[in-house]
Design an enzyme around this catalytic site. Structure first.
Site, PDB file in Angstrom:
ATOM      1  N   GLU A   1       0.837  -1.205   0.000  1.00 37.31           N
ATOM      2  CA  GLU A   1       0.000   0.000   0.000  1.00 37.31           C
ATOM      3  C   GLU A   1       0.873   1.256   0.000  1.00 37.31           C
ATOM      4  O   GLU A   1       0.561   2.247  -0.686  1.00 37.31           O
ATOM      5  CB  GLU A   1      -0.945   0.001   1.204  1.00 37.31           C
ATOM      6  CG  GLU A   1      -1.996   1.074   1.142  1.00 37.31           C
ATOM      7  CD  GLU A   1      -2.960   0.914  -0.021  1.00 37.31           C
ATOM      8  OE1 GLU A   1      -3.039   1.865  -0.837  1.00 37.31           O
ATOM      9  OE2 GLU A   1      -3.634  -0.118  -0.126  1.00 37.31           O
TER      10      GLU A   1
ATOM     11  N   GLU B   1       1.426   6.398  -7.087  1.00 35.36           N
ATOM     12  CA  GLU B   1       0.371   7.360  -7.424  1.00 35.36           C
ATOM     13  C   GLU B   1       0.888   8.790  -7.355  1.00 35.36           C
ATOM     14  O   GLU B   1       0.598   9.606  -8.231  1.00 35.36           O
ATOM     15  CB  GLU B   1      -0.819   7.182  -6.473  1.00 35.36           C
ATOM     16  CG  GLU B   1      -1.611   5.920  -6.743  1.00 35.36           C
ATOM     17  CD  GLU B   1      -2.781   5.750  -5.786  1.00 35.36           C
ATOM     18  OE1 GLU B   1      -2.918   6.561  -4.835  1.00 35.36           O
ATOM     19  OE2 GLU B   1      -3.553   4.803  -5.987  1.00 35.36           O
TER      20      GLU B   1
END
Length: 125
Positions: free
Chosen positions: A72, A79
């Site tokens: 994550e 991102e």
């Protein structure tokens, strides 16, 4: 000596750990999914303690937790880099984000399966 070598010598090891902790804290502060993973981690650790998991069970639970949170964090970093490179829609940018999210999704499913294998027999199912 190139730029990366100079940069490595610039910071002592402890300072590098500090940067890593800052990154984790920033992700916890800003990323919904990291918050969810940490909340679920607390629940799983509580039930692991409650059911007195053995060493091998803890090993699998901790590997599932660490792997999911790590992926994550990597997903969040990808991102941010993609968003830094372009603020416009680009199919490759979307693919990069989606592929990174897919990696987290696969490992999260693995983690759920590990949890079910370990905890279901303990609750009598």
């Amino acid at each position: 000596m190139d730029f990366q070598e100079k940069d490595k010598k610039k910071y002592p090891l402890l300072k590098s750990f500090s940067f890593a902790c800052q990154g984790i804290l920033e992700a916890v502060r800003t990323e919904r999914n990291i918050k969810i993973h940490f909340a679920l981690t607390a629940i799983v650790v509580f039930f692991g303690w409650h059911f007195s998991l053995n060493g091998m069970e803890w090993l699998f639970i901790l590997a599932a937790i660490a792997g999911t949170i790590t992926l994550e964090l990597v997903n969040s970093a990808i991102e941010r880099v993609v968003d830094l490179v372009t603020d416009q829609f680009h199919p490759l940018a979307k693919q990069a984000k989606d592929i990174a999210a897919g990696a987290v999704f696969i490992y999260a499913i693995f983690s759920i399966i590990v949890g079910l294998i370990i905890f279901l027999p303990k609750v009598g199912l």
